[in-house]
Design an enzyme around this catalytic site. Structure first.
Site, PDB file in Angstrom:
ATOM      1  N   ARG A 107       1.278  -1.298  -0.086  1.00 23.89           N
ATOM      2  CA  ARG A 107      -0.081  -0.080   0.295  1.00 23.89           C
ATOM      3  C   ARG A 107       0.980   1.299   0.240  1.00 23.89           C
ATOM      4  NH1 ARG A 107      -5.128   1.371   3.250  1.00 23.89           N
ATOM      5  NH2 ARG A 107      -6.384  -0.305   1.751  1.00 23.89           N
ATOM      6  N   HIS A 134      -7.810   0.968  -6.340  1.00 24.79           N
ATOM      7  CA  HIS A 134      -7.767   0.077  -5.799  1.00 24.79           C
ATOM      8  C   HIS A 134      -8.781  -1.155  -6.017  1.00 24.79           C
ATOM      9  CE1 HIS A 134      -7.619  -1.079  -1.196  1.00 24.79           C
ATOM     10  NE2 HIS A 134      -8.560  -0.226  -0.926  1.00 24.79           N
ATOM     11  N   GLN A 137      -9.883  -4.210  -3.283  1.00 27.18           N
ATOM     12  CA  GLN A 137     -11.081  -3.386  -3.069  1.00 27.18           C
ATOM     13  C   GLN A 137     -12.411  -3.771  -4.267  1.00 27.18           C
ATOM     14  OE1 GLN A 137     -12.552  -2.514   0.512  1.00 27.18           O
ATOM     15  NE2 GLN A 137     -13.922  -3.104  -0.261  1.00 27.18           N
ATOM     16  N   ASP A 222     -17.282   6.996  -1.544  1.00 27.52           N
ATOM     17  CA  ASP A 222     -16.148   6.322  -0.471  1.00 27.52           C
ATOM     18  C   ASP A 222     -15.918   7.601  -0.201  1.00 27.52           C
ATOM     19  OD1 ASP A 222     -13.979   6.348   0.235  1.00 27.52           O
ATOM     20  OD2 ASP A 222     -12.283   6.035  -1.675  1.00 27.52           O
ATOM     21  N   CYS A 262     -16.357   1.040   0.647  1.00 24.28           N
ATOM     22  CA  CYS A 262     -15.259   0.837   1.004  1.00 24.28           C
ATOM     23  C   CYS A 262     -14.836   0.623   2.506  1.00 24.28           C
ATOM     24  CB  CYS A 262     -14.377   0.938  -0.189  1.00 24.28           C
ATOM     25  SG  CYS A 262     -13.407   2.749   0.292  1.00 24.28           S
ATOM     26  N   ARG A 290     -13.353  -9.156   1.762  1.00 22.49           N
ATOM     27  CA  ARG A 290     -11.992  -8.425   1.261  1.00 22.49           C
ATOM     28  C   ARG A 290     -11.155  -9.898   1.533  1.00 22.49           C
ATOM     29  NH1 ARG A 290      -9.297  -3.528   1.092  1.00 22.49           N
ATOM     30  NH2 ARG A 290      -7.581  -4.814   0.506  1.00 22.49           N
TER      31      ARG A 290
HETATM   32  N1   CP Z   1     -10.692  -0.329   2.249  1.00 20.08           N
HETATM   33  C1   CP Z   1     -10.050  -0.162   2.666  1.00 20.08           C
HETATM   34  O1   CP Z   1      -8.845  -0.294   2.437  1.00 20.08           O
HETATM   35  O2   CP Z   1      -9.911  -0.069   4.344  1.00 20.08           O
HETATM   36  P1   CP Z   1      -8.601  -0.020   5.183  1.00 20.08           P
HETATM   37  O3   CP Z   1      -8.023   1.278   4.370  1.00 20.08           O
HETATM   38  O4   CP Z   1      -8.443  -0.243   6.456  1.00 20.08           O
HETATM   39  O5   CP Z   1      -7.023  -1.658   4.363  1.00 20.08           O
END
Ligand code: CP
Length: 307
Positions: A107, A134, A137, A222, A262, A290
């Site tokens: 990430r 992403h 997701q 989001d 998400c 997830r």
């Molecule tokens: N939706 C998502 O990626 O959540 P986090 O940022 O908590 O990993």
């Protein structure tokens, strides 16, 4: 260290529609085994390195728990507790880390960083969120849609809010899997189809979020301010004020429309509490999924198709 051809998952477009069909079917099986407390250990002795340059709850827990549940183990790195935060070249980090583990999840900020890491990695690299995309997701979101409503092909997904990494990935998924995205963003926060790499046809742009929701099968949004854009928070609060998914928008959608987010969510900003906590919301299934989709993904990247 891998037994299949090296394959990364950096964008949704890195897999084909056939590969997604396999992954969704495999996810259903893996989820069923998890719910039945049935052991599924295809990745014994395999190690996942997770590199986080941004905060996370769902991505961290789902990848870490998922790898243990598959019989493997996990190494967790952050910018603050590794040489990554002390200017070691990303190419060198990729060369070293990928000699010691079987799989890497990252990430980070710019997509260019994960692309560079992947170029020098000996093992598959998974995008756990970048500024641009992403994919894990959206993999979970589409699996969740399929679980609740069946195939997403031919359906309409309304995207209300920021033209961000989630929006870009929805556009990529729509083109690949044959559905349409109705996009409504405030002025100045529009999607950039060049980032998604899609042609007009799989998406339509609406000024009014209510129009974007009209007749939709799924309404999704989001946060107004994604990680890395915190300095814009106050300006965004003003710009996004009309892009809050409320009961009127859900009424404009189909009667059986689902709501997804998400997470993390800010009730009273991008979504009203009565929507996210209401009967059309599937956000907890979405978050749980997830875990299951990423287990199927890790298994696939390391072992290929399983009979
Ligand atoms: N939706 C998502 O990626 O959540 P986090 O940022 O908590 O990993």
């Amino acid at each position: 260290m891998t037994t299949t051809q090296l394959k990364h998952y950096l964008q949704f477009t890195d897999l084909t529609a056939d590969e997604y069909a396999y992954l969704f079917a495999r996810t259903a099986l893996i989820k069923q085994k998890f719910k039945a407390y049935e052991k599924h250990h295809p990745l014994v002795d395999r190690t996942l390195a997770m590199i986080f340059e941004k905060a996370s709850t769902r991505t961290r827990v789902s990848f870490e728990a998922g790898m243990y549940q598959l019989g493997g183990s996990v190494v967790h790195l952050t910018t603050g507790d590794s040489q990554l935060g002390r200017a070691e070249p990303i190419e060198d980090s990729a060369r070293v880390i990928s000699r010691m583990v079987d799989l890497v999840m990252i990430r980070t900020f710019g997509q260019d960083k994960i692309e560079r890491f992947a170029e020098y990695s000996r093992v598959p690299v998974i995008n756990g969120l970048t500024n641009e995309y992403h994919p894990c997701q959206i993999l979970a979101d589409i699996f969740t849609y399929i679980e609740h409503r069946g195939s997403i092909t031919g359906k309409v997904v309304a995207w209300v809010g920021d033209g961000n990494n989630m929006a870009n990935t929805w556009l990529q998924a729509a083109e690949l899997l044959g559905f349409t995205v109705h996009v409504s963003t405030p002025s100045g926060y529009e999607i950039d189809p060049a980032v998604a790499g899609v042609k007009r046809g799989s998406y339509q742009v609406f000024k009014d979020p209510m129009q974007a929701c009209a007749g939709a099968d799924l309404v999704t949004t989001d946060v107004w301010t994604s990680m890395g854009f915190e300095a814009e928070n106050e300006a965004r609060k003003k710009a996004f004020a009309d892009w809050c998914v409320d009961a009127d928008m859900m009424r404009a959608a189909k009667a059986d429309a689902l709501f997804m987010h998400c997470l993390p969510a800010h009730r009273g900003e991008e979504v009203e509490a009565e929507v996210i906590d209401g009967p059309q919301s599937v956000v907890w299934d979405e978050a749980e999924n997830r875990l299951h989709v990423q287990k199927a993904l890790m298994e696939y990247l390391l072992l290929g198709i399983q009979k």
